[in-house]
Design an enzyme around this catalytic site. Structure first.
Site, PDB file in Angstrom:
ATOM      1  N   ARG A  38      35.011  39.582  32.563  1.00 26.70           N
ATOM      2  CA  ARG A  38      35.542  40.914  31.663  1.00 26.70           C
ATOM      3  C   ARG A  38      34.632  40.937  30.418  1.00 26.70           C
ATOM      4  O   ARG A  38      35.128  40.257  29.292  1.00 26.70           O
ATOM      5  CB  ARG A  38      37.018  40.442  31.466  1.00 26.70           C
ATOM      6  CG  ARG A  38      37.960  40.878  32.787  1.00 26.70           C
ATOM      7  CD  ARG A  38      39.356  40.950  32.357  1.00 26.70           C
ATOM      8  NE  ARG A  38      39.843  41.835  33.467  1.00 26.70           N
ATOM      9  CZ  ARG A  38      41.242  41.846  33.371  1.00 26.70           C
ATOM     10  NH1 ARG A  38      41.977  41.337  32.500  1.00 26.70           N
ATOM     11  NH2 ARG A  38      41.712  42.472  34.508  1.00 26.70           N
ATOM     12  N   SER A  57      40.335  47.219  37.199  1.00 25.63           N
ATOM     13  CA  SER A  57      40.908  48.055  36.049  1.00 25.63           C
ATOM     14  C   SER A  57      41.268  49.345  36.582  1.00 25.63           C
ATOM     15  O   SER A  57      42.348  49.935  36.304  1.00 25.63           O
ATOM     16  CB  SER A  57      40.093  47.853  34.907  1.00 25.63           C
ATOM     17  OG  SER A  57      40.235  46.768  34.305  1.00 25.63           O
ATOM     18  N   GLN A  96      32.569  46.671  31.985  1.00 23.63           N
ATOM     19  CA  GLN A  96      33.669  47.765  32.056  1.00 23.63           C
ATOM     20  C   GLN A  96      33.512  48.797  32.745  1.00 23.63           C
ATOM     21  O   GLN A  96      34.700  49.202  33.509  1.00 23.63           O
ATOM     22  CB  GLN A  96      33.815  48.017  30.633  1.00 23.63           C
ATOM     23  CG  GLN A  96      34.594  46.768  29.715  1.00 23.63           C
ATOM     24  CD  GLN A  96      34.764  47.494  28.259  1.00 23.63           C
ATOM     25  OE1 GLN A  96      34.537  48.514  28.016  1.00 23.63           O
ATOM     26  NE2 GLN A  96      35.459  46.658  27.627  1.00 23.63           N
ATOM     27  N   ASP A 137      34.536  47.809  36.553  1.00 28.70           N
ATOM     28  CA  ASP A 137      35.684  47.110  36.823  1.00 28.70           C
ATOM     29  C   ASP A 137      36.464  47.691  37.787  1.00 28.70           C
ATOM     30  O   ASP A 137      37.269  48.423  37.330  1.00 28.70           O
ATOM     31  CB  ASP A 137      36.335  46.733  35.257  1.00 28.70           C
ATOM     32  CG  ASP A 137      37.359  45.928  35.299  1.00 28.70           C
ATOM     33  OD1 ASP A 137      37.647  45.552  36.658  1.00 28.70           O
ATOM     34  OD2 ASP A 137      37.862  45.288  34.403  1.00 28.70           O
ATOM     35  N   TYR A 148      42.472  36.926  31.823  1.00 32.55           N
ATOM     36  CA  TYR A 148      43.549  36.891  33.016  1.00 32.55           C
ATOM     37  C   TYR A 148      44.784  36.017  32.362  1.00 32.55           C
ATOM     38  O   TYR A 148      44.511  35.175  31.539  1.00 32.55           O
ATOM     39  CB  TYR A 148      42.918  36.583  34.270  1.00 32.55           C
ATOM     40  CG  TYR A 148      41.824  37.344  34.743  1.00 32.55           C
ATOM     41  CD1 TYR A 148      42.291  38.536  35.449  1.00 32.55           C
ATOM     42  CD2 TYR A 148      40.392  37.099  34.561  1.00 32.55           C
ATOM     43  CE1 TYR A 148      41.260  39.565  35.903  1.00 32.55           C
ATOM     44  CE2 TYR A 148      39.432  37.853  34.972  1.00 32.55           C
ATOM     45  CZ  TYR A 148      39.934  39.061  35.772  1.00 32.55           C
ATOM     46  OH  TYR A 148      38.866  39.913  36.306  1.00 32.55           O
TER      47      TYR A 148
END
Length: 362
Positions: free
Chosen positions: A122, A133, A127, A130, A228
């Site tokens: 992360r 997500s 991003q 990801d 997390y």
């Protein structure tokens, strides 16, 4: 280099890994794209759309596997298909390495490069890749829609000449990506939303979306360095149980999203708590596939206990496969772009790159 994807088992997985838009991006990168016939037909995408974007459509999936350099899938292929893969080929997907150790070890033994995208670090640079997500965002939204469709009362407060209908009260357990989207969706639809999470950083995020954060007295920050949630202490669990027991008596809809990476989902909503909930209440458990956040969750079954309905599906994204495929395909393209060296026309497994070193399985 040849990049490909073959059809998933549509009984379990309707998403696809390459969309026509992304075919164009791969060809611009210098890769040749190979797909089987009717790859996206179930999503309303015919073969001509893929061909017009530059893809090569082949009838034989085995031929596609044999001639590929990079394979992109949602999950692991069948044993029969995996047996066709050869040394130096690369497979990329959400491969669930915690539950598929033997299959992945077999790939490693054949010197096949295996990348599992749920292991992405992360960090800011990752991003756009990801997948957890992007997919969790849609799952959180859809869980609220499914719950509200089952709940037999109006969601927003309504003032009428015949009287006032109160707004539904929603509790979101776990305020990660899925939970935050669930909060936002429920608020947009007029519900009063509460949320709880073991990570202290979630409080500000929940409140920024208009939710009310339920905090256990003397909370410790249960967040890993990677962002997390980690497992709570027994003392925390007891305090959380007391808080939830009282809260759930007044809640109409519960959205459960609490997961610990690589482990069975924590059982947060106990049977006694469900017994004390109002008849007609609905629980949607997004953690069902990993055991569930409630004591009564059953995958792909609707359980009713004292008038409370508990739902949880193996793959809620099968109900949003077009949107989910679009986001997944973009995530994977960004990962491949980082992995592929255009000048040498090879993949560059640079283990000094955290994105690569964290996702490759050896």
């Amino acid at each position: 280099m040849n990049i490909c994807s073959i059809c998933e088992d549509k009984k379990f997985e309707k998403r696809i890994s390459i969309t026509p838009e992304i075919v164009t991006k791969y060809t611009n990168l210098g890769l040749k794209v190979f797909l089987p016939e009717n790859y996206g037909f179930h999503l309303g995408i015919n073969d001509n759309k893929f061909k017009d974007s530059g893809a090569n459509i082949i009838s034989d999936e085995n031929e596609i596997i044999n001639n590929s350099d990079i394979m992109i899938q949602l999950g692991l292929l069948s044993d029969e298909k995996l047996s066709l893969m050869k040394e130096n080929q690369t497979i990329i997907g959400v491969l669930n390495p915690y539950n598929n150790k033997d299959k992945i070890q077999a790939l490693s033994n054949k010197k096949i490069n295996t990348f599992s995208l749920e292991l992405l670090p992360r960090i800011t640079r990752a991003q756009s890749m990801d997948v957890l997500s992007s997919q969790a965002n849609l799952a959180g939204y859809k869980a609220v829609i499914e719950s509200f469709a089952t709940f037999e009362k109006a969601i927003p407060m309504m003032m009428t000449a015949a009287g006032t209908i109160p707004a539904a009260k929603v509790l979101v357990i776990g305020a990660g990506v899925a939970g935050l989207q669930a909060i936002a969706t429920a608020k947009r639809m007029g519900a009063i939303v509460f949320a709880t999470d073991v990570r202290m950083a979630s409080k500000e995020q929940v409140e920024s979306l208009g939710g009310k954060f339920l905090m256990v007295d003397g909370s410790e920050n249960l967040e890993t360095e990677g962002g997390y949630a980690k497992e709570a202490s027994e003392e925390f669990k007891i305090k959380q149980e007391e808080l939830l027991s009282e809260t759930l008596k007044k809640i109409d809809v519960v959205i459960c999203t609490a997961l610990i990476q690589g482990k069975k989902a924590p059982v947060i909503v106990k049977e006694q708590m469900i017994n004390n909930m109002q008849a007609g209440s609905v629980i949607y458990d997004l953690a069902a596939i990993q055991g569930g956040n409630t004591a009564l969750t059953k995958v792909d079954e609707i359980v009713e206990k004292n008038g409370v309905i508990i739902m949880g599906e193996k793959n809620i994204l099968n109900k949003l496969p077009v949107s989910a495929s679009s986001l997944y395909a973009k995530n994977v393209f960004n990962f491949v772009s980082n992995l592929y060296d255009k000048e040498s026309n090879k993949i560059n497994i640079n283990l000094e790159d955290e994105i690569i070193s964290k996702t490759i399985i050896k």
